[in-house]
Scaffold this motif. Structure first.
Motif, short mmCIF file in Angstrom:
data_model
loop_
_atom_site.label_atom_id
_atom_site.label_comp_id
_atom_site.label_asym_id
_atom_site.label_seq_id
_atom_site.Cartn_x
_atom_site.Cartn_y
_atom_site.Cartn_z
N GLY A 119 53.76 -13.72 39.07
CA GLY A 119 53.17 -14.27 40.27
C GLY A 119 51.86 -14.98 40.03
O GLY A 119 51.43 -15.17 38.89
N VAL A 120 51.22 -15.36 41.13
CA VAL A 120 49.94 -16.06 41.11
C VAL A 120 49.02 -15.40 42.13
O VAL A 120 49.44 -15.06 43.24
N ALA A 121 47.77 -15.22 41.73
CA ALA A 121 46.74 -14.74 42.65
C ALA A 121 45.72 -15.85 42.87
O ALA A 121 45.28 -16.49 41.91
N GLU A 122 45.37 -16.10 44.12
CA GLU A 122 44.41 -17.15 44.46
C GLU A 122 43.31 -16.55 45.33
O GLU A 122 43.60 -15.75 46.24
N ARG A 123 42.07 -16.98 45.06
CA ARG A 123 40.96 -16.49 45.86
C ARG A 123 40.46 -17.64 46.76
O ARG A 123 40.12 -18.71 46.29
N LYS A 124 40.44 -17.39 48.06
CA LYS A 124 39.96 -18.36 49.02
C LYS A 124 39.09 -17.67 50.04
O LYS A 124 39.49 -16.64 50.62
N ASP A 125 37.90 -18.22 50.24
CA ASP A 125 36.92 -17.60 51.14
C ASP A 125 36.68 -16.14 50.76
O ASP A 125 36.49 -15.28 51.64
N GLY A 126 36.74 -15.88 49.45
CA GLY A 126 36.45 -14.53 48.96
C GLY A 126 37.63 -13.60 48.95
O GLY A 126 37.59 -12.56 48.30
N GLU A 127 38.72 -13.94 49.63
CA GLU A 127 39.88 -13.05 49.71
C GLU A 127 40.89 -13.39 48.63
O GLU A 127 41.23 -14.55 48.43
N LEU A 128 41.40 -12.35 47.97
CA LEU A 128 42.39 -12.53 46.93
C LEU A 128 43.79 -12.31 47.50
O LEU A 128 44.08 -11.24 48.05
N VAL A 141 47.96 -9.80 50.70
CA VAL A 141 46.52 -10.06 50.76
C VAL A 141 45.80 -8.80 50.29
O VAL A 141 45.92 -7.74 50.91
N LEU A 142 45.08 -8.92 49.18
CA LEU A 142 44.40 -7.76 48.60
C LEU A 142 42.98 -7.59 49.12
O LEU A 142 42.38 -6.53 48.92
N GLY A 143 42.43 -8.61 49.75
CA GLY A 143 41.10 -8.49 50.32
C GLY A 143 40.01 -9.02 49.41
O GLY A 143 40.26 -9.69 48.41
N LYS A 144 38.78 -8.72 49.77
CA LYS A 144 37.62 -9.24 49.05
C LYS A 144 37.16 -8.25 47.98
O LYS A 144 37.52 -7.08 47.98
N ASN A 145 36.33 -8.79 47.07
CA ASN A 145 35.66 -8.00 46.04
C ASN A 145 36.60 -7.36 45.02
O ASN A 145 36.20 -6.44 44.30
N ASP A 177 53.57 -3.89 39.47
CA ASP A 177 54.45 -4.33 40.55
C ASP A 177 53.94 -5.55 41.31
O ASP A 177 54.42 -5.86 42.40
N ALA A 178 52.94 -6.25 40.76
CA ALA A 178 52.40 -7.49 41.35
C ALA A 178 51.64 -7.27 42.65
O ALA A 178 51.32 -8.24 43.34
N LYS A 179 51.30 -6.02 42.98
CA LYS A 179 50.53 -5.80 44.21
C LYS A 179 49.51 -4.67 44.09
O LYS A 179 48.64 -4.53 44.95
N LYS A 180 49.58 -3.89 43.04
CA LYS A 180 48.75 -2.69 42.95
C LYS A 180 47.33 -3.02 42.54
O LYS A 180 47.09 -3.81 41.63
#
Length: 272
Positions: A119-128, A141-145, A177-180
């Motif tokens: 997969g791909v993770a992208e950070r926008k406006d601080g949120e991953l 959506v994993l959230g910020k920080n 698992d692409a989300k943990k």
């Protein structure tokens, strides 16, 4: 490691909040390192009678071009039920500013795929946000920080050089698992340049005389109730991101990784 756990060290080991460190503050060394894997005999009560294998870790890139990591670990475990072979491979690329991350992780047990993440993770406006195709198509959506692996490495080095003894940070690397997300607690020891007891591979080229720091990182699954970490990784970390003296503790057993070869790879110029 016999599962995708090693990616959390290597890409983690290694080792920022929602933004990257100043690009010129720390220079990560493109390199290829090979580690011989063996069972840690000091870990009592294990059902594992022996282990042997090899880890090959390769990092290339720069803060300008981004960082790519290729890793393969093959481990043969002698268990009470017979021999088990684990082969984990990872391929990742991380933007130098920690805004984008591509990952592909495959773990095979006895030749059959047991875990796979892509997969791909992208950070926008601080949120991953993670968009995965494996193990299933989904967006999370994993959230910020939440730190990416190279961000974590950079923060570890910065903390070590600043004399900070503890670093706490949530980290995402894609496995298993692409989300943990794992909550991590790193304990960092004092700088040393003592060459006594170092492997030959850790005393040559650009590693000769470099400062290094003992680091122990405990990983806890986010949202979990256990006070016991899922696993613990310890290693000596040079100030350029290279590691030696690995110990991968899974609770029931632990593996040691001894640096047997090190090769500095060509550096990419960066105007940042």
């Amino acid at each position: 490691m016999p599962s995708a756990c090693f990616t959390r060290f290597a890409v983690a080991a290694l080792l920022l909040g929602a933004s990257a460190l100043p690009a010129m503050a720390i220079q990560l060394a493109p390199h290829r390192a090979t580690y011989a894997v063996s069972l840690d005999a000091s870990k009592s009560g294990t059902r594992i009678n022996g282990a042997e294998g090899r880890i090959v870790y390769e990092m290339r890139g720069s803060a300008c071009a981004g960082y790519s990591v290729q890793l393969r670990q093959d481990t043969d475990l002698a268990t009470e039920g017979g021999r088990v072979n684990s082969a984990v491979t990872t391929a990742t690329w991380e933007d130098g500013e920690g805004k984008s991350y591509r990952f592909r992780v495959t773990n095979r047990l006895n030749g059959e795929t047991s875990e796979e993440a892509d997969g791909v993770a992208e950070r926008k406006d601080g949120e991953l946000t993670v968009t995965a195709t494996k193990p299933e198509a989904r967006t999370v959506v994993l959230g910020k920080n939440v730190l990416l692996p190279t961000e974590h490495v950079l923060r570890l080095i910065r903390s070590a050089e600043s004399g900070e003894a503890v670093l706490e940070a949530p980290v995402f690397d894609g496995s298993p698992d692409a989300k943990k997300v794992y909550e991590t607690l790193a304990v960092i020891g004092r700088e040393t340049r003592d060459a006594k007891g170092l492997e030959e591979a850790a005393t040559i080229g650009d590693l000769a005389g470099r400062p290094r720091f003992p680091v122990t990182i405990s990983y806890y699954e986010r949202g979990g109730s256990s006070e016991t970490p899922d696993y613990v990784i310890s290693f000596d970390m040079f100030d350029n991101g290279v590691s030696r003296k690995l110990k991968l503790d899974y609770g029931e057993f632990a593996l040691n990784g001894t640096l047997i070869s090190y090769e500095a790879l060509p550096k990419e110029d960066c105007a940042k």
